[in-house]
Scaffold this motif. Structure first.
Motif, mmCIF file in Angstrom:
data_model
loop_
_atom_site.group_PDB
_atom_site.id
_atom_site.type_symbol
_atom_site.label_atom_id
_atom_site.label_comp_id
_atom_site.label_asym_id
_atom_site.label_seq_id
_atom_site.Cartn_x
_atom_site.Cartn_y
_atom_site.Cartn_z
ATOM 1 N N VAL A 20 -26.175 10.333 -1.664
ATOM 2 C CA VAL A 20 -25.078 9.601 -0.954
ATOM 3 C C VAL A 20 -23.852 9.538 -1.629
ATOM 4 O O VAL A 20 -22.803 10.033 -1.140
ATOM 5 C CB VAL A 20 -25.616 8.321 -0.568
ATOM 6 N N ALA A 21 -23.806 9.071 -2.967
ATOM 7 C CA ALA A 21 -22.699 9.028 -3.503
ATOM 8 C C ALA A 21 -21.883 10.111 -3.863
ATOM 9 O O ALA A 21 -20.614 10.231 -3.683
ATOM 10 C CB ALA A 21 -23.260 8.195 -4.940
ATOM 11 N N HIS A 22 -22.426 11.274 -4.064
ATOM 12 C CA HIS A 22 -21.910 12.561 -4.239
ATOM 13 C C HIS A 22 -21.486 13.034 -3.200
ATOM 14 O O HIS A 22 -20.211 13.531 -2.934
ATOM 15 C CB HIS A 22 -23.248 13.612 -4.619
ATOM 16 N N ARG A 23 -21.977 12.747 -2.053
ATOM 17 C CA ARG A 23 -21.446 13.204 -0.616
ATOM 18 C C ARG A 23 -20.114 12.266 -0.363
ATOM 19 O O ARG A 23 -18.940 12.747 0.087
ATOM 20 C CB ARG A 23 -22.170 12.831 0.572
ATOM 21 N N VAL A 24 -20.243 10.938 -0.666
ATOM 22 C CA VAL A 24 -19.008 10.147 -0.393
ATOM 23 C C VAL A 24 -17.808 10.535 -1.261
ATOM 24 O O VAL A 24 -16.622 10.440 -0.848
ATOM 25 C CB VAL A 24 -19.328 8.550 -0.317
ATOM 26 N N THR A 25 -18.274 10.492 -2.572
ATOM 27 C CA THR A 25 -16.923 10.752 -3.274
ATOM 28 C C THR A 25 -16.588 12.232 -3.175
ATOM 29 O O THR A 25 -15.135 12.247 -3.173
ATOM 30 C CB THR A 25 -17.536 10.623 -4.766
ATOM 31 N N GLY A 26 -17.329 13.430 -2.816
ATOM 32 C CA GLY A 26 -16.748 14.396 -2.566
ATOM 33 C C GLY A 26 -15.709 14.384 -1.569
ATOM 34 O O GLY A 26 -14.638 15.108 -1.472
ATOM 35 N N PHE A 27 -16.316 13.919 -0.337
ATOM 36 C CA PHE A 27 -15.620 13.857 0.842
ATOM 37 C C PHE A 27 -13.997 13.174 0.531
ATOM 38 O O PHE A 27 -13.034 13.455 0.970
ATOM 39 C CB PHE A 27 -16.189 12.808 1.938
ATOM 40 N N LEU A 28 -14.195 11.903 -0.297
ATOM 41 C CA LEU A 28 -12.702 11.330 -0.526
ATOM 42 C C LEU A 28 -11.935 12.186 -0.986
ATOM 43 O O LEU A 28 -10.542 12.378 -1.011
ATOM 44 C CB LEU A 28 -13.050 9.920 -1.100
ATOM 45 N N ILE A 29 -12.586 12.850 -2.309
ATOM 46 C CA ILE A 29 -11.481 13.564 -3.010
ATOM 47 C C ILE A 29 -10.953 14.824 -2.486
ATOM 48 O O ILE A 29 -9.861 15.339 -2.495
ATOM 49 C CB ILE A 29 -12.473 14.110 -4.527
ATOM 50 N N PHE A 30 -11.601 15.297 -1.454
ATOM 51 C CA PHE A 30 -11.286 16.379 -0.782
ATOM 52 C C PHE A 30 -9.939 16.136 0.291
ATOM 53 O O PHE A 30 -9.100 16.650 0.267
ATOM 54 C CB PHE A 30 -12.260 16.933 0.295
ATOM 55 N N PHE A 31 -9.877 14.829 0.702
ATOM 56 C CA PHE A 31 -8.817 14.526 1.619
ATOM 57 C C PHE A 31 -7.650 14.098 0.796
ATOM 58 O O PHE A 31 -6.637 14.388 1.275
ATOM 59 C CB PHE A 31 -9.275 13.213 2.594
ATOM 60 N N ARG B 97 -17.757 21.296 5.304
ATOM 61 C CA ARG B 97 -18.268 21.935 6.269
ATOM 62 C C ARG B 97 -19.897 21.683 6.193
ATOM 63 O O ARG B 97 -20.503 21.390 7.130
ATOM 64 C CB ARG B 97 -18.488 23.326 5.686
ATOM 65 N N THR B 98 -20.647 21.513 4.932
ATOM 66 C CA THR B 98 -22.185 20.929 4.943
ATOM 67 C C THR B 98 -22.115 19.798 5.609
ATOM 68 O O THR B 98 -23.020 19.461 6.335
ATOM 69 C CB THR B 98 -22.444 21.141 3.503
ATOM 70 N N ILE B 99 -21.111 18.722 5.529
ATOM 71 C CA ILE B 99 -21.343 17.388 6.060
ATOM 72 C C ILE B 99 -20.895 17.374 7.516
ATOM 73 O O ILE B 99 -21.816 16.836 8.322
ATOM 74 C CB ILE B 99 -20.296 16.461 5.402
ATOM 75 N N ILE B 100 -20.173 18.196 8.049
ATOM 76 C CA ILE B 100 -20.056 18.440 9.532
ATOM 77 C C ILE B 100 -21.304 18.915 10.066
ATOM 78 O O ILE B 100 -21.928 18.305 11.016
ATOM 79 C CB ILE B 100 -18.881 19.384 9.832
ATOM 80 N N ASN B 101 -21.846 19.965 9.394
ATOM 81 C CA ASN B 101 -23.297 20.630 9.838
ATOM 82 C C ASN B 101 -24.217 19.667 10.031
ATOM 83 O O ASN B 101 -25.191 19.425 10.787
ATOM 84 C CB ASN B 101 -23.658 21.811 9.234
ATOM 85 N N ASP B 102 -24.406 18.865 9.174
ATOM 86 C CA ASP B 102 -25.123 17.525 9.099
ATOM 87 C C ASP B 102 -25.102 16.666 10.133
ATOM 88 O O ASP B 102 -26.316 15.927 10.440
ATOM 89 C CB ASP B 102 -25.217 16.909 7.858
ATOM 90 N N TYR B 103 -23.943 15.940 10.158
ATOM 91 C CA TYR B 103 -23.970 14.848 11.245
ATOM 92 C C TYR B 103 -23.249 15.183 12.558
ATOM 93 O O TYR B 103 -23.346 14.337 13.413
ATOM 94 C CB TYR B 103 -22.809 13.859 10.334
ATOM 95 N N ALA B 104 -22.514 16.274 12.896
ATOM 96 C CA ALA B 104 -22.179 16.748 14.009
ATOM 97 C C ALA B 104 -23.170 17.199 14.781
ATOM 98 O O ALA B 104 -23.533 18.505 14.713
ATOM 99 C CB ALA B 104 -20.724 17.256 13.890
#
Lengths: 127, 153
Positions: A20-31, B97-104
């Motif tokens: 979960v933390a890897h996803r959240v941090t990756g998402f924030l860093i990308f934006f 892209r992976t996150i979108i595929n998982d949740y949308a």
């Protein structure tokens, strides 16, 4: 396909929460990355435009945001190494929990080195 | 019983080989490998970038047009930033892209979100690449105190 019943898909504990933390941090860093390329691109407009926008990065609120950004990057980087060890090291899956605590330990050490330096720069004591 | 039998879906015989193939390509495998390979390189590139821009010297207070011009006067930092731009954008776009595929869950939502994602990718990568290659450290008519010292000549 019907949804999995609650309580079976997510196993909890270190394995799930690091994911979960890897996803959240990756998402924030990308934006932040999208914004950061746009602000840097102002060097192509004029020195004044670039300096005006980069100046906003130096106020205390943004300075705290930068500390959060660096924290996200440091966690994502160290946990990324952990993910690779889980994938490629024969003993990785066995030690994945221990390795998360190592990641957290290294994260704390790295931030303890970075935060005083950065916050002194932001709040004016580091000159 | 006879009615049930006619309506039951075809069930393969026990031990028959499963057909798990849902795609024809290995692109998801290449993506998985790329995330790990680029991750290692990005760790070095981004930690170096953070050290140079936030820790070294006066940290963030030193960053202005002259600072950027000074860095990009060296081919090392041009290549460094170009590589960081491309690798981070591909790594981040593939992650989102992976996150979108998982949740949308709806197909239409996925199409819209991924279209926006890929459009952002193209705009940001093209813009960033152009900026690195067309950067002018000494733009005509700008006040000298905002420019790097090597512009005096």
């Amino acid at each position: 396909m019907s949804k999995a019943p609650a309580g079976t898909l997510y196993r909890g504990r270190e394995g799930m929460w690091s994911w979960v933390a890897h996803r959240v941090t990756g998402f924030l860093i990308f934006f932040f990355l999208l914004v950061h390329v746009l602000d840097t691109s102002l060097v192509r407009v004029s020195p004044e435009a670039y300096n005006a926008v980069i100046g906003t990065y130096k106020n205390p609120i943004m300075g705290i945001g930068e500390a959060g950004l660096v924290a996200a990057i440091v966690f994502h980087a160290f946990n990324g190494v952990r993910v690779m060890l889980v994938d490629f090291w024969s003993q990785g899956p066995r030690y994945q929990r221990v390795m998360l605590w190592v990641v957290i330990g290294l994260f704390v050490v790295t931030m303890a080195g970075f935060l005083p330096r950065h916050l002194m720069n932001v709040f004016g004591g580091g000159h | 019983m006879s009615q049930l039998a006619t309506q039951a879906p075809a069930v393969a015989a026990p031990r028959s080989p499963r057909s798990r193939r849902t795609t024809r390509t290995n692109y998801e495998l290449y993506g998985w490998v790329f995330m790990r390979a680029s991750g290692v390189v990005l760790l070095v590139l981004i930690f170096g970038h953070l050290f140079m821009n936030l820790i070294d010297g006066e940290g963030i207070n030193a960053i202005d047009f002259g600072f950027v011009a000074g860095k990009w006067a060296s081919p090392l930092w041009q290549v460094w930033d170009l590589l960081m731009l491309w690798l981070a954008m591909i790594h981040g776009t593939n992650g989102v892209r992976t996150i979108i595929n998982d949740y949308a869950e709806r197909t239409g939502t996925r199409v819209v979100l991924k279209s926006a994602l890929y459009l952002s990718f193209v705009v940001v990568v093209v813009l960033g690449t152009l900026v690195i290659f067309t950067f002018d450290p000494c733009p005509a008519g700008s006040p000298a105190d905002l420019l790097p010292s090597f512009c005096e000549a």
